[in-house]
Design a protein around this motif. Sequence first.
Motif, short mmCIF file in Angstrom:
data_model
loop_
_atom_site.label_atom_id
_atom_site.label_comp_id
_atom_site.label_asym_id
_atom_site.label_seq_id
_atom_site.Cartn_x
_atom_site.Cartn_y
_atom_site.Cartn_z
N GLN A 108 0.82 -1.21 0.00
CA GLN A 108 0.00 0.00 0.00
C GLN A 108 0.86 1.26 0.00
O GLN A 108 0.32 2.36 -0.06
CB GLN A 108 -0.92 0.04 1.23
CG GLN A 108 -1.94 -1.06 1.29
CD GLN A 108 -1.41 -2.31 1.98
OE1 GLN A 108 -0.35 -2.32 2.58
NE2 GLN A 108 -2.17 -3.39 1.85
N GLY A 109 2.15 1.13 0.08
CA GLY A 109 3.06 2.27 0.14
C GLY A 109 3.78 2.30 1.47
O GLY A 109 3.60 1.43 2.31
N PRO A 110 4.63 3.32 1.69
CA PRO A 110 5.35 3.42 2.96
C PRO A 110 4.38 3.56 4.13
O PRO A 110 3.40 4.30 4.06
CB PRO A 110 6.20 4.69 2.81
CG PRO A 110 6.25 4.96 1.35
CD PRO A 110 5.01 4.39 0.77
N GLN A 111 4.67 2.82 5.20
CA GLN A 111 3.77 2.80 6.34
C GLN A 111 4.56 2.42 7.59
O GLN A 111 5.51 1.64 7.51
CB GLN A 111 2.66 1.78 6.09
CG GLN A 111 1.44 1.95 6.92
CD GLN A 111 0.33 1.00 6.45
OE1 GLN A 111 0.59 0.03 5.74
NE2 GLN A 111 -0.88 1.29 6.85
N ARG A 112 4.16 2.97 8.75
CA ARG A 112 4.81 2.61 10.00
C ARG A 112 4.42 1.18 10.37
O ARG A 112 3.32 0.71 10.08
CB ARG A 112 4.40 3.55 11.12
CG ARG A 112 5.01 4.90 11.00
CD ARG A 112 4.81 5.79 12.20
NE ARG A 112 3.90 5.32 13.21
CZ ARG A 112 3.17 6.11 13.97
NH1 ARG A 112 3.25 7.42 13.82
NH2 ARG A 112 2.36 5.62 14.89
N VAL A 113 5.33 0.48 11.06
CA VAL A 113 5.11 -0.92 11.44
C VAL A 113 3.89 -1.05 12.34
O VAL A 113 3.04 -1.93 12.13
CB VAL A 113 6.35 -1.52 12.13
CG1 VAL A 113 6.06 -2.91 12.65
CG2 VAL A 113 7.52 -1.55 11.17
#
Length: 142
Positions: free
Chosen positions: A82-87
């Motif tokens: 979905q794209g860059p994302q926090r863990v």
Amino acid sequence: MKLAIPVQSKEGFVSAEEVEKKVSMLMDGKSLRLPSTEAARDIHLIPVWWRWYYWGSPIAWTIYGIFASQFGDIKTVIDTPQGPQRVDLYLKENLGHEHDFVIPVFFAHIGWVLLFFFVFAYGIKFLKLHSAAELSDLQDVK
């Protein structure tokens, strides 16, 4: 004997397909299927009437506790489909795991241990389980 599988990737990580190909080559073409990482995500896509079965399982509580406690407080940004994302946000949105729920998971584990302990103690005390020798002695008395 330990088996070392040298796998290199340009992106810095190894996909399951690459590992399967290397293992398949080492095993003379025999196929090997690794469990999908999507299996954990698919658990939350079960029908509503089956969720009681999922949450009634000690294994489900264990998996939830491991993921939430080990990864639920990590704020590092990762690349996802979905794209860059926090863990921590990825775990919450895709798997439904929240780090704040670790304490109830702990008490659920204590509850499971106590339940199994009391069922075992009840079974030992009140269920009359005899050995084969005792049963043959009982039949001789009749």
